[in-house]
Scaffold this motif. Structure first.
Motif, PDB file in Angstrom:
ATOM      1  N   PHE A 197     -35.921  17.988 -25.570  1.00  0.00           N
ATOM      2  CA  PHE A 197     -37.055  18.793 -25.208  1.00  0.00           C
ATOM      3  C   PHE A 197     -38.052  18.532 -26.414  1.00  0.00           C
ATOM      4  O   PHE A 197     -39.240  18.198 -26.030  1.00  0.00           O
ATOM      5  CB  PHE A 197     -36.563  20.268 -25.461  1.00  0.00           C
ATOM      6  CG  PHE A 197     -36.536  20.738 -23.731  1.00  0.00           C
ATOM      7  CD1 PHE A 197     -37.505  21.577 -23.336  1.00  0.00           C
ATOM      8  CD2 PHE A 197     -35.572  20.440 -22.776  1.00  0.00           C
ATOM      9  CE1 PHE A 197     -37.328  22.052 -21.938  1.00  0.00           C
ATOM     10  CE2 PHE A 197     -35.241  20.940 -21.590  1.00  0.00           C
ATOM     11  CZ  PHE A 197     -36.189  21.632 -21.211  1.00  0.00           C
ATOM     12  N   GLU A 198     -37.543  18.655 -27.728  1.00  0.00           N
ATOM     13  CA  GLU A 198     -38.172  18.476 -28.953  1.00  0.00           C
ATOM     14  C   GLU A 198     -39.103  17.246 -28.894  1.00  0.00           C
ATOM     15  O   GLU A 198     -40.294  17.171 -29.338  1.00  0.00           O
ATOM     16  CB  GLU A 198     -37.569  18.851 -30.025  1.00  0.00           C
ATOM     17  CG  GLU A 198     -38.341  18.949 -31.262  1.00  0.00           C
ATOM     18  CD  GLU A 198     -37.719  19.431 -32.567  1.00  0.00           C
ATOM     19  OE1 GLU A 198     -38.185  19.370 -33.779  1.00  0.00           O
ATOM     20  OE2 GLU A 198     -36.418  19.899 -32.258  1.00  0.00           O
ATOM     21  N   LEU A 199     -38.205  16.177 -28.713  1.00  0.00           N
ATOM     22  CA  LEU A 199     -38.561  14.732 -28.610  1.00  0.00           C
ATOM     23  C   LEU A 199     -39.668  14.445 -27.736  1.00  0.00           C
ATOM     24  O   LEU A 199     -40.752  13.785 -28.019  1.00  0.00           O
ATOM     25  CB  LEU A 199     -37.417  13.684 -28.378  1.00  0.00           C
ATOM     26  CG  LEU A 199     -37.798  12.341 -28.251  1.00  0.00           C
ATOM     27  CD1 LEU A 199     -38.625  11.864 -29.655  1.00  0.00           C
ATOM     28  CD2 LEU A 199     -36.497  11.510 -28.005  1.00  0.00           C
ATOM     29  N   ALA A 200     -39.405  14.819 -26.400  1.00  0.00           N
ATOM     30  CA  ALA A 200     -40.417  14.696 -25.520  1.00  0.00           C
ATOM     31  C   ALA A 200     -42.151  15.217 -25.809  1.00  0.00           C
ATOM     32  O   ALA A 200     -42.807  14.945 -25.516  1.00  0.00           O
ATOM     33  CB  ALA A 200     -40.200  15.196 -24.072  1.00  0.00           C
ATOM     34  N   GLN A 201     -41.700  16.713 -26.342  1.00  0.00           N
ATOM     35  CA  GLN A 201     -43.031  17.239 -26.675  1.00  0.00           C
ATOM     36  C   GLN A 201     -43.537  16.600 -27.738  1.00  0.00           C
ATOM     37  O   GLN A 201     -44.783  16.536 -27.990  1.00  0.00           O
ATOM     38  CB  GLN A 201     -42.404  18.958 -26.861  1.00  0.00           C
ATOM     39  CG  GLN A 201     -41.896  19.412 -25.769  1.00  0.00           C
ATOM     40  CD  GLN A 201     -41.392  20.959 -26.305  1.00  0.00           C
ATOM     41  OE1 GLN A 201     -40.994  21.159 -27.153  1.00  0.00           O
ATOM     42  NE2 GLN A 201     -41.165  21.638 -24.908  1.00  0.00           N
ATOM     43  N   ASP A 202     -43.051  16.377 -28.648  1.00  0.00           N
ATOM     44  CA  ASP A 202     -43.398  15.472 -30.009  1.00  0.00           C
ATOM     45  C   ASP A 202     -44.245  14.252 -29.607  1.00  0.00           C
ATOM     46  O   ASP A 202     -45.089  13.962 -30.369  1.00  0.00           O
ATOM     47  CB  ASP A 202     -42.321  15.372 -30.899  1.00  0.00           C
ATOM     48  CG  ASP A 202     -41.905  16.573 -31.616  1.00  0.00           C
ATOM     49  OD1 ASP A 202     -42.697  17.690 -31.559  1.00  0.00           O
ATOM     50  OD2 ASP A 202     -40.760  16.578 -32.258  1.00  0.00           O
ATOM     51  N   LEU A 203     -43.699  13.512 -28.566  1.00  0.00           N
ATOM     52  CA  LEU A 203     -44.243  12.328 -28.125  1.00  0.00           C
ATOM     53  C   LEU A 203     -45.521  12.702 -27.162  1.00  0.00           C
ATOM     54  O   LEU A 203     -45.972  11.647 -26.893  1.00  0.00           O
ATOM     55  CB  LEU A 203     -43.125  11.474 -27.404  1.00  0.00           C
ATOM     56  CG  LEU A 203     -42.101  10.881 -28.001  1.00  0.00           C
ATOM     57  CD1 LEU A 203     -41.065   9.993 -27.406  1.00  0.00           C
ATOM     58  CD2 LEU A 203     -42.602  10.025 -29.385  1.00  0.00           C
ATOM     59  N   GLY A 204     -45.920  13.782 -26.858  1.00  0.00           N
ATOM     60  CA  GLY A 204     -47.074  14.111 -26.046  1.00  0.00           C
ATOM     61  C   GLY A 204     -46.944  14.329 -24.745  1.00  0.00           C
ATOM     62  O   GLY A 204     -47.842  14.266 -23.858  1.00  0.00           O
TER      63      GLY A 204
END
Length: 260
Positions: A197-204
């Motif tokens: 979740f955090e990765l996908a959000q950080d990637l935009g």
């Protein structure tokens, strides 16, 4: 019954046709030529699509194929109601049959659905782990009762998500896909889920959510954002706790099931 391994030049697969003859119910299932794109086929083969969802496709194929063989006696809504009676709910059979963004309800034994095409400028990133999560286990994790406050929270966001898709206001999807009814209970069953979740959000990503009961985690991105997938693949490879996830780029099918 079905052979998903024969692709045409457009990278689409068909179920095998049994030919011109009297057919049994089993053969009628095989006679339905249901088109799936190569990315979806690869996701099925990798285990990213649950057995139950594959059976949903088979049910839709059987009903539509049999209906065609019998002279198209059933309307689309009648076929959808029949498929729902077999499946138990329209959540999977409705989008499998209709394609696109589908909202469905059951009222007095009949299924009512509204479909809207998904913007072709959108793509979906499916983060698929290398383990399975039984739907029964995911359901067991949910509380037996929810508060009125939590029910209102989710209902309002379901309405907002629908309006955002219909209006093309994708900036609202991040808020609209927030949830208090199931994700916080199911994420602990998905090792590394919080990090994805955090990765996908950080990637935009425009939005991130658990796909159905899990364990796949979906993110909504712009179709041309190839950097999202490049960076996601690199991050998954570099981060040992997330090695068990693979990301797949999927495009929406707005056509749905086709009998030809």
């Amino acid at each position: 019954m079905a052979d998903f391994t024969h692709f045409n030049d457009q990278g689409r697969a068909r179920m095998v046709d049994v030919g011109e003859k009297d057919v049994t119910h089993r053969e009628a299932v095989a006679a339905a030529r249901v088109l799936v794109n190569r990315e979806t086929f690869d996701l099925i083969r990798s285990g990213g699509v649950k057995k139950g969802d594959v059976l949903t496709v088979a049910q839709v194929a059987g009903i539509m194929g049999a209906n065609a063989l019998l002279g198209d006696k059933l309307t689309e809504r009648q076929m959808l109601t029949l498929a729902t009676a077999i499946e138990g709910h329209p959540d999977n059979v409705a989008p499998a049959m209709l394609g696109g963004f589908v909202t469905s309800v059951i009222d007095e034994g009949q299924v009512y659905s509204v479909k809207k095409d998904i913007d072709p400028e959108l793509a979906f990133a499916a983060f698929v782990p290398d383990f399975r999560l039984l739907t029964s286990k995911a359901r067991a994790a949910l509380p037996a009762m929810v508060s009125h406050k939590d029910a209102v929270y989710n209902l309002s966001r379901a309405a907002l998500a629908t309006a955002a898709f219909c209006e093309g206001n994708y900036a609202l999807l991040g808020v609209a896909t927030k949830d208090v009814l199931h994700q916080k209970y199911r994420l602990p069953l998905i090792e590394g889920g919080d990090d994805v979740f955090e990765l996908a959000q950080d990637l935009g990503a425009q939005a991130v959510y658990i796909s159905g009961a899990g364990p796949t985690i979906m993110a909504v991105v712009h179709k041309d954002d190839t950097e999202f997938f490049t960076r996601a693949e690199a991050a998954l490879a570099a981060d040992s706790p997330l090695h068990h996830f693979t990301v797949h780029r999927l495009l929406a099918d707005n056509v749905g099931a086709v009998v030809s």
